[in-house]
Enzyme design. Structure first.
Site, PDB file in Angstrom:
ATOM      1  N   GLU A   1       0.837  -1.213   0.000  1.00 19.06           N
ATOM      2  CA  GLU A   1       0.000   0.000   0.000  1.00 19.06           C
ATOM      3  C   GLU A   1       0.867   1.257   0.000  1.00 19.06           C
ATOM      4  O   GLU A   1       0.451   2.314   0.481  1.00 19.06           O
ATOM      5  CB  GLU A   1      -0.949   0.018   1.218  1.00 19.06           C
TER       6      GLU A   1
ATOM      7  N   HIS B   1      -7.013  -4.025   9.610  1.00 19.01           N
ATOM      8  CA  HIS B   1      -8.245  -4.729   9.241  1.00 19.01           C
ATOM      9  C   HIS B   1      -9.106  -5.032  10.473  1.00 19.01           C
ATOM     10  O   HIS B   1      -9.216  -6.198  10.863  1.00 19.01           O
ATOM     11  CB  HIS B   1      -7.896  -6.048   8.519  1.00 19.01           C
TER      12      HIS B   1
HETATM   13  O1  2HA Z   1      -0.391  -5.055   3.370  1.00 19.68           O
HETATM   14  O2  2HA Z   1      -3.392  -4.962   4.102  1.00 19.68           O
HETATM   15  O3  2HA Z   1      -4.118  -3.719   1.911  1.00 19.68           O
HETATM   16  C1  2HA Z   1      -1.457  -5.896   3.225  1.00 19.68           C
HETATM   17  C2  2HA Z   1      -2.705  -5.144   3.124  1.00 19.68           C
HETATM   18  C3  2HA Z   1      -3.070  -4.583   1.829  1.00 19.68           C
HETATM   19 ZN    ZN Z   2      -5.329  -4.123   3.736  1.00 20.26          ZN
END
Ligand code: 2HA
Ligand code: ZN
Length: 268
Positions: free
Chosen positions: A118, A143
């Protein structure tokens, strides 16, 4: 030998990244290589480091970032795990320098670890922040299960719906995430489309949800950024817990929210 040896200020910054990486893993927000952290370290870089020969050749980023010329960033490595970074930050991430063309970088230390997938989003955010004179140095993407789940419901993707809902679950959320939460419609991970949509939201918000993917936030330092996401996640958990008990949580009243805004002198 690590670049951190005899550089306590730099080491402190990197240790803070490692500490947060451990929290992300403990929270269950960092499966496999999920998430990424970058920190602008330009102010911590001494002359000796500036003159070190790079350990990589020039690597193109595919876009020009006019405000990042000569800047140094710690970046989590692409395909490396947060849980490993928590214990060995300089083996699972690296320090890069943006070259004078503003569109490529070299790896400076400690090892040949290629930065996060990213990178486009992260550098776009840092470029945007420097451009507007912000003192923010840290960008974090992770996440969080509860917040991502909420982005699977179209009603929560409308402007500021999630912000007001999460603010109303517990007073702290509005106090510690006072600019609320922007929404970026689904875009391919790692893409410039995702990067562009993210910086458009940063005009108004410090925290941005990436639909059906994760959360991305910026702040003075990585601990502060983590705290904002953690607070939002707490609110999401209160909402989801109430729902799982079979009722719609009442939420703080508008009058109570206004009272908070005045008492804490909040911007929105
Ligand atoms: O780096 O979360 O969005 C791994 C991720 C990509
Ligand atoms: Zn990610």
């Amino acid at each position: 030998m690590s670049i951190l040896i005899n550089r306590p200020e730099l080491e402190k910054k990197i240790n803070e990244v490692a500490e947060v990486a451990g929290y992300l893993w403990q929270k269950g927000w960092a499966e496999r290589n999920g998430g990424n952290i970058t920190v602008n370290l330009t102010h911590e870089i001494d002359n000796e480091i500036r003159h070190l020969p790079p350990i990589s050749g020039a690597i193109s980023i595919g876009r020009t970032f006019p405000h990042l010329k000569g800047c140094y960033f710690y970046c989590k490595g692409a395909n490396f795990r947060m849980r490993d970074l928590a214990r060995r930050p300089m083996e699972n991430g690296s320090i890069i320098r943006i070259l004078d063309d503003c569109s490529s970088y070299v790896i400076v230390a400690d090892q040949l670890v290629k930065p996060t997938s990213e990178l486009a989003s992260h550098l776009s955010m840092h470029n945007y922040l420097i451009g507007k004179g912000s003192s923010y140095k840290a960008a974090l993407h992770t996440h969080p299960i509860d917040l991502i789940a909420m982005t699977h419901h179209p009603a929560f993707l409308k402007k500021d719906v999630l912000t007001h809902l999460l603010w109303s679950m517990i007073p702290e959320t509005r106090a510690f995430c006072p600019r609320g939460l922007g929404i970026v419609p689904y875009a391919l991970p790692g893409s410039f489309e995702l990067a562009d949509a993210t910086i458009r939201e940063l005009d108004e918000y410090d925290v941005v949800m990436w639909e059906k993917h994760g959360i991305c936030a910026v702040g003075e330092n990585v601990m502060e950024v983590f705290d904002m996401i953690d607070t939002l996640s707490k609110s999401a958990q209160i909402y989801l817990t109430a729902k799982s008990m079979g009722f719609e949580p009442e939420g703080m009243t508008l009058a109570q929210m206004e009272e908070m805004k005045k008492a804490f002198n909040l911007p929105k």
